[in-house]
Each structure stands twice: as C-alpha cells, then as structure tokens.
Design a protein around this motif. Structure first.
Motif, PDB file in Angstrom:
ATOM      1  N   LEU A  23       0.822  -1.206   0.000  1.00  0.00           N
ATOM      2  CA  LEU A  23       0.000   0.000   0.000  1.00  0.00           C
ATOM      3  C   LEU A  23       0.858   1.260   0.000  1.00  0.00           C
ATOM      4  O   LEU A  23       0.689   2.144  -0.849  1.00  0.00           O
ATOM      5  CB  LEU A  23      -0.940  -0.002   1.208  1.00  0.00           C
ATOM      6  N   SER A  24       1.780   1.339   0.950  1.00  0.00           N
ATOM      7  CA  SER A  24       2.624   2.535   1.013  1.00  0.00           C
ATOM      8  C   SER A  24       3.694   2.532  -0.068  1.00  0.00           C
ATOM      9  O   SER A  24       4.096   3.601  -0.551  1.00  0.00           O
ATOM     10  CB  SER A  24       3.258   2.670   2.402  1.00  0.00           C
ATOM     11  N   LEU A  25       4.153   1.352  -0.488  1.00  0.00           N
ATOM     12  CA  LEU A  25       5.125   1.291  -1.584  1.00  0.00           C
ATOM     13  C   LEU A  25       4.505   1.798  -2.875  1.00  0.00           C
ATOM     14  O   LEU A  25       5.123   2.577  -3.623  1.00  0.00           O
ATOM     15  CB  LEU A  25       5.618  -0.149  -1.756  1.00  0.00           C
ATOM     16  N   THR A  26       3.287   1.379  -3.156  1.00  0.00           N
ATOM     17  CA  THR A  26       2.585   1.843  -4.353  1.00  0.00           C
ATOM     18  C   THR A  26       2.359   3.346  -4.306  1.00  0.00           C
ATOM     19  O   THR A  26       2.502   4.047  -5.312  1.00  0.00           O
ATOM     20  CB  THR A  26       1.237   1.109  -4.495  1.00  0.00           C
ATOM     21  N   ALA A  27       2.010   3.842  -3.125  1.00  0.00           N
ATOM     22  CA  ALA A  27       1.827   5.289  -2.969  1.00  0.00           C
ATOM     23  C   ALA A  27       3.119   6.026  -3.306  1.00  0.00           C
ATOM     24  O   ALA A  27       3.101   7.050  -4.000  1.00  0.00           O
ATOM     25  CB  ALA A  27       1.376   5.605  -1.546  1.00  0.00           C
ATOM     26  N   ALA A  28       4.253   5.509  -2.826  1.00  0.00           N
ATOM     27  CA  ALA A  28       5.537   6.154  -3.100  1.00  0.00           C
ATOM     28  C   ALA A  28       5.837   6.179  -4.594  1.00  0.00           C
ATOM     29  O   ALA A  28       6.236   7.216  -5.146  1.00  0.00           O
ATOM     30  CB  ALA A  28       6.649   5.434  -2.346  1.00  0.00           C
ATOM     31  N   VAL A  29       5.654   5.038  -5.247  1.00  0.00           N
ATOM     32  CA  VAL A  29       5.931   4.948  -6.685  1.00  0.00           C
ATOM     33  C   VAL A  29       5.052   5.922  -7.468  1.00  0.00           C
ATOM     34  O   VAL A  29       5.486   6.539  -8.443  1.00  0.00           O
ATOM     35  CB  VAL A  29       5.714   3.499  -7.175  1.00  0.00           C
ATOM     36  N   ALA A  30       3.806   6.081  -7.030  1.00  0.00           N
ATOM     37  CA  ALA A  30       2.888   6.988  -7.722  1.00  0.00           C
ATOM     38  C   ALA A  30       3.206   8.453  -7.457  1.00  0.00           C
ATOM     39  O   ALA A  30       2.962   9.320  -8.311  1.00  0.00           O
ATOM     40  CB  ALA A  30       1.449   6.686  -7.302  1.00  0.00           C
ATOM     41  N   ILE A  31       3.764   8.746  -6.286  1.00  0.00           N
ATOM     42  CA  ILE A  31       3.976  10.141  -5.888  1.00  0.00           C
ATOM     43  C   ILE A  31       5.247  10.730  -6.473  1.00  0.00           C
ATOM     44  O   ILE A  31       5.268  11.893  -6.894  1.00  0.00           O
ATOM     45  CB  ILE A  31       3.994  10.246  -4.346  1.00  0.00           C
ATOM     46  N   PHE A  32       6.325   9.960  -6.545  1.00  0.00           N
ATOM     47  CA  PHE A  32       7.612  10.509  -6.981  1.00  0.00           C
ATOM     48  C   PHE A  32       7.544  11.279  -8.301  1.00  0.00           C
ATOM     49  O   PHE A  32       8.111  12.367  -8.418  1.00  0.00           O
ATOM     50  CB  PHE A  32       8.661   9.403  -7.074  1.00  0.00           C
ATOM     51  N   PRO A  33       6.885  10.757  -9.364  1.00  0.00           N
ATOM     52  CA  PRO A  33       6.906  11.486 -10.647  1.00  0.00           C
ATOM     53  C   PRO A  33       5.917  12.643 -10.738  1.00  0.00           C
ATOM     54  O   PRO A  33       5.895  13.343 -11.756  1.00  0.00           O
ATOM     55  CB  PRO A  33       6.539  10.392 -11.659  1.00  0.00           C
ATOM     56  N   LEU A  34       5.099  12.868  -9.719  1.00  0.00           N
ATOM     57  CA  LEU A  34       4.080  13.913  -9.805  1.00  0.00           C
ATOM     58  C   LEU A  34       4.718  15.299  -9.825  1.00  0.00           C
ATOM     59  O   LEU A  34       5.656  15.570  -9.078  1.00  0.00           O
ATOM     60  CB  LEU A  34       3.126  13.823  -8.614  1.00  0.00           C
ATOM     61  N   PRO A  35       4.224  16.204 -10.669  1.00  0.00           N
ATOM     62  CA  PRO A  35       4.717  17.586 -10.637  1.00  0.00           C
ATOM     63  C   PRO A  35       4.325  18.261  -9.330  1.00  0.00           C
ATOM     64  O   PRO A  35       3.373  17.852  -8.659  1.00  0.00           O
ATOM     65  CB  PRO A  35       4.018  18.242 -11.841  1.00  0.00           C
ATOM     66  N   GLU A  36       5.040  19.306  -8.984  1.00  0.00           N
ATOM     67  CA  GLU A  36       4.825  19.963  -7.697  1.00  0.00           C
ATOM     68  C   GLU A  36       3.417  20.535  -7.557  1.00  0.00           C
ATOM     69  O   GLU A  36       2.894  20.655  -6.453  1.00  0.00           O
ATOM     70  CB  GLU A  36       5.857  21.077  -7.493  1.00  0.00           C
ATOM     71  N   ASN A  37       2.794  20.911  -8.675  1.00  0.00           N
ATOM     72  CA  ASN A  37       1.471  21.525  -8.580  1.00  0.00           C
ATOM     73  C   ASN A  37       0.331  20.509  -8.494  1.00  0.00           C
ATOM     74  O   ASN A  37      -0.843  20.886  -8.462  1.00  0.00           O
ATOM     75  CB  ASN A  37       1.230  22.469  -9.755  1.00  0.00           C
ATOM     76  N   SER A  38       0.652  19.216  -8.433  1.00  0.00           N
ATOM     77  CA  SER A  38      -0.385  18.170  -8.306  1.00  0.00           C
ATOM     78  C   SER A  38      -0.759  17.997  -6.844  1.00  0.00           C
ATOM     79  O   SER A  38      -0.633  16.905  -6.271  1.00  0.00           O
ATOM     80  CB  SER A  38       0.106  16.851  -8.907  1.00  0.00           C
ATOM     81  N   VAL A  39      -1.229  19.049  -6.227  1.00  0.00           N
ATOM     82  CA  VAL A  39      -1.456  19.057  -4.786  1.00  0.00           C
ATOM     83  C   VAL A  39      -2.557  18.079  -4.395  1.00  0.00           C
ATOM     84  O   VAL A  39      -2.393  17.239  -3.502  1.00  0.00           O
ATOM     85  CB  VAL A  39      -1.802  20.483  -4.311  1.00  0.00           C
TER      86      VAL A  39
END
Length: 517
Positions: A23-39
């Motif tokens: 659960l948290s690993l998937t969250a990390a993988v999804a979050i890293f490439p997000l641009p800064e404005n994807s609040v």
C-alpha cells in the motif's frame, strides 16, 4: 468468533501482510513522478493508502488477537532463505501504531509543507519510510527484518536532509554514519548467527537452534547478541549511541514526529524486543547473563536522557532528549522478564508514540505560527494558541506519568513489574525519571498558561494571523491542529479506557503472557 478473515479463501489470507507493505510502496511509486502543482492528487494518493492501511489493521486486530490467525507470506530470497512476512500480535501492535500515526502525520505534513518545494520527493520518501516500517513489523525472520531495517536507513536520510541547508545536510550525514554503522553490526550478527544455526525464524521462546548455541557455544552467542542489540541500539538511541537524534531535529516537524514516534527509534526498540523474545528467548538470554546489563543500560539511558532534556532550551531538542529517555522504558520493561513489566514495556511502544507525536505536532505549530523555538518564546502562548497549548499540556502530563494519561498506565505497569522482579531498585529509576520529566515539562506548561502575553517581547508576537476579537490570539491552522488534538485525545482515551478489550494495554498483556506464560 467469526471474522472476515476466516471467511476469505485460504489462498488469499497470506496476501494480507503483502498488501499492507505494498500500500505505502505503491503510494511512493505513484507520488515521486508527480509535478509539484499536483497538490490534490498527491494528497489523495497519500490519504487513500493511509486510510486503507488503518482499516486493514482494525479488521486484523480481533482475528489475530482473539482468533489466533497468523497470516503469512514467504518467497525465495537467498539459497535456503526466504523473505517471510507474518502477522502476529506484536507485529500487529507495531504496524497498528505506524499505520495510525502515518495517517495523522500525513494530514499534518500536507498543511505544514504547503507552499514549500520538493513536496513530491518528500512524500515519496515519507511513504517509503512507512513501507520499511511495516515491513519491519511483519518480518518473520531475521533476514527479512534486516532487509527492511536497512531500507529504513536509506529512505529516512533524504527526509532528514529535506531542507537542504548546511545544518540539515550535516545532521543527515551524521545520522547516516550512525545508522549504517548500526546496520553493519546487525548484518554481521545475522550472518554469524545464520552460519551457526541456519535461517533464523522468529518464534515464541526463541528461534530453533539458538538455545543449543547458547548452551554449547556461549561466547559466540554472547558476541552475536551484543552485535544485534548494539546495532539496533543505534536507532533505539540507547546511550552512548544516541548522538544522531538531537542533531536530526533540524528536519521538518513531520519528520521529527516520524523519527521519534513512528519509525526510526521504534524500529530499533522493536528489533531489540524481537531479538530478546523471538530470537534468543528470555531463558537463553538469562543463561547468557545479558538481562541485567541490558536493564542497567536502559535505566542509565532513561536518567541520562531526562537530565539532558532538562538542560535544553530549544523545544525540539528538549523533546529529542526526552525521546532518548522514554524509548528506553520499553527495553527496561522487557529486561525485567515478568508479565507486569513486559506489559508496561510493550504498551509503551504505543503510548510513547501517541504522546511524543502530539508534542512534536505542537512544537511544529508553535514554530510555524508564532515563530517560537525556545521555551522562553512560549510565554503566554496558552492565550494566543489555546488548543495547541492544551494538546501540548496533555502530551507533557503523559510523559510525566500523571493520571489519567497513557503515560500513567505505562509507568504503573513498569513500577508494579519492578516490585515483582528481582530488581526493585528500578522503581527508584522510574521515580527519578518522572521527577526529571516534571522538571523539564512543567516549566513549559507554566510558561504557556501562567505568563501573560503582554509580558512577551514584541518580536515573539509575530504570527501568521490574528483573531479580530482578540489581537493576541492567532489562527491555529486546522490541518496542523486537528492531528495534534486527535493524538492528545487518544493519549487520554487509552489511559481512561485501558481496561477495554483490544485497548493497547490489553493487547500488550496478551503479548507478554504469550512470551512469559
């Protein structure tokens, strides 16, 4: 009692601990490439994964504690050694703490880091940190524990260094040196023990073959025990391995909360409990003669940390030394080897987490809203920030051990356990520590509530905003305030409701009785 776990197909049951880690690993993988404005997207991913994990923990408690379910997953890793994830009561206890506080710390961090840079990097590593912590919780053998333990070191380094200032980079480097040194000691101990007895699975009463090793080769067994506990003692901040912790307070407040209440120090002390209970076993440890030295070291660390906290004027450093003291209560309890004391030590894993995260949440609020970083700058803050000050007061009273807080329950158990043990002198350590706790927390509480804001220097009145009806009162940001109020409320609730089924105290007693009979 029939639970939803018993109704699941048998082949799905072992997947539960894997899902918890993913659960948290998937969250990390999804979050890293997000641009800064994807609040909103970043916040949604974080909160969805955190809520899902808490719900799984809630569903697992009656199944694991009452019904005896032990979901387990294993996969080949090294020749003859598997990666094993297993849910037992102690694992669930630690995972429950990390999951709940991950959710609350995520809410806090979203508000705290609003308007700053590198949020995707921060929340990516934040999620990886929780991945490692849950993996440590559910590790079923020493090798699996080692993998996640070393992962925790790697992924917490960027969090300590997050601001990128010279002070934060220096603190992160020092933390890394300590943590890698401790990890190397654990690695050597795991490899050495595996060479003697083969793969070491965690087991009630000690791993298979370790008892025979203690009886036949006590010298290497003693050295291995020292390597494991010494290496784990770095993250647990046992004296003299604690030097990294006060320096790491330059990190953002959510990271400080994570280090002290959720992940790093708790991973170290949790590992010590595993080594004592599930690798060597208390009988083999007693035969090696390591219990009394471990007890003395924990007692000294408790008093040393309290004394050093008393000397600090910076709020976060005072809390850091308080952590050094408070976490050693866990080691103190399990080293006395009776049900009462072990219950007190194990329950303090959760109780200290709730109290300490409350204090760090409040420290972050004081720093962000009224720019208060030292004890003297908190004078009159009770009028300016009443809800934050009330939450801090609850956390402080808990650390002192005043009823009806969680801290009182822990210290009562430890005190009665000391009287029932062969080491009644430990009671005086607890009394001395509580007096020192009062000496460094009560002046803060006094400054909050019993000094008029008018007496405060003008520069300390700077804030993010004021209340029109009371110019001295300032706005307490809800995203930062609500998590602090929740954890303060839980600090009171688990103290008042300690006798309820599945309360932390009852689960801790169940764990202690399972270990000691």
């Amino acid at each position: 009692m029939v639970t939803w776990l018993e109704q699941m197909p048998g082949e799905l049951l072992p997947a539960i601990p894997v899902v918890m880690v993913l659960l948290s690993l998937t969250a990390a993988v999804a979050i890293f490439p997000l641009p800064e404005n994807s609040v909103k997207l970043r916040a949604g991913i974080n909160l969805t994964a955190a809520v899902a994990k808490v719900l799984l923990i809630i569903a697992l408690v009656p199944a694991v504690v009452a019904d005896g379910a032990r979901p387990e997953f294993s996969a080949p890793f090294l020749p003859g050694i598997d990666l094993v994830l297993r849910v037992d009561p102690l694992a669930l206890f630690f995972a429950g703490l990390s999951s709940l506080l991950w959710l609350l710390t995520t809410i806090y961090a979203l508000g705290y880091l609003r308007g700053t840079k590198n949020k995707s990097r921060f929340f990516g590593f934040f999620s990886l940190c929780v991945t490692a912590t849950v993996g440590i919780s559910f590790s079923g053998n020493l090798v699996t524990f080692l993998v996640f333990y070393e992962l925790l070191t790697v992924v917490t380094y960027p969090l300590v260094a997050h601001w990128g200032t010279p002070a934060s980079l220096r603190a992160a480097r020092i933390y890394l040196r300590y943590a890698l040194g401790g990890g190397l000691a654990v690695l050597i101990g795991v490899v050495w023990l595996t060479m003697y007895v083969g793969p070491v699975d965690f087991a009630d009463g000690g791993a298979e073959g370790v008892t025979e090793l203690v009886a036949s080769n006590p010298v290497p067994a003693l050295l291995i025990f020292g390597l494991l506990v010494g290496g784990l003692g770095v993250k647990a901040a046992l004296f003299p391995l604690h030097g990294w912790l006060p320096l790491a307070m330059v990190a953002p407040a959510p990271v400080s909360a994570l280090l002290h209440a959720v992940a790093v120090v708790k991973a170290g002390v949790f590992g010590i409990v595993r080594v004592l209970h599930d690798v060597f076993g208390v009988e083999a440890a007693a035969e090696l003669g390591v219990l009394t030295p471990l007890l003395i070291l924990a007692a000294f660390t408790i008093l040393y940390g309290s004394y050093q906290a008393l000397r600090q004027q910076e709020i976060k450093k005072r809390l850091a030394y308080s952590t050094i003291s408070q976490v050693s209560y866990v080691v103190l309890g399990v080293a006395m080897v009776n049900v009462l004391a072990t219950t007190g030590g194990v329950v303090h894993l959760v109780h200290q987490g709730l109290m300490k995260v409350t204090l760090f949440f409040c420290a972050g609020l004081f720093a962000e809203v009224i720019r208060a970083h030292t004890v003297s700058q908190l004078r009159g803050a009770g009028r300016r920030m009443p809800l934050t000050s009330a939450a801090f007061t609850v956390g402080a009273f808990g650390m002192i051990g005043l009823p009806p807080t969680a801290g009182f329950i822990s210290k009562w158990q430890l005190g009665t356990g000391a009287l029932a043990s062969e080491h009644p002198w430990v009671l005086w350590v607890l009394v001395g520590s509580s007096l020192l706790n009062a000496a460094y927390f009560l002046p803060v509480v006094y400054a909050l509530w019993f000094v008029d804001p008018e007496e405060v220097e003008p520069e300390t009145l700077v804030s993010r905003g004021s209340d029109a009806s009371d110019p001295l009162r300032v706005r307490e940001p809800k995203s930062l305030l609500i998590p602090a109020l929740i954890t303060a409320g839980l600090t009171l609730f688990v103290g008042i409701a300690a006798s309820l089924a599945f309360a932390p105290l009852q689960v801790a007693r169940f764990i202690a009785e399972g270990v000691l009979g």
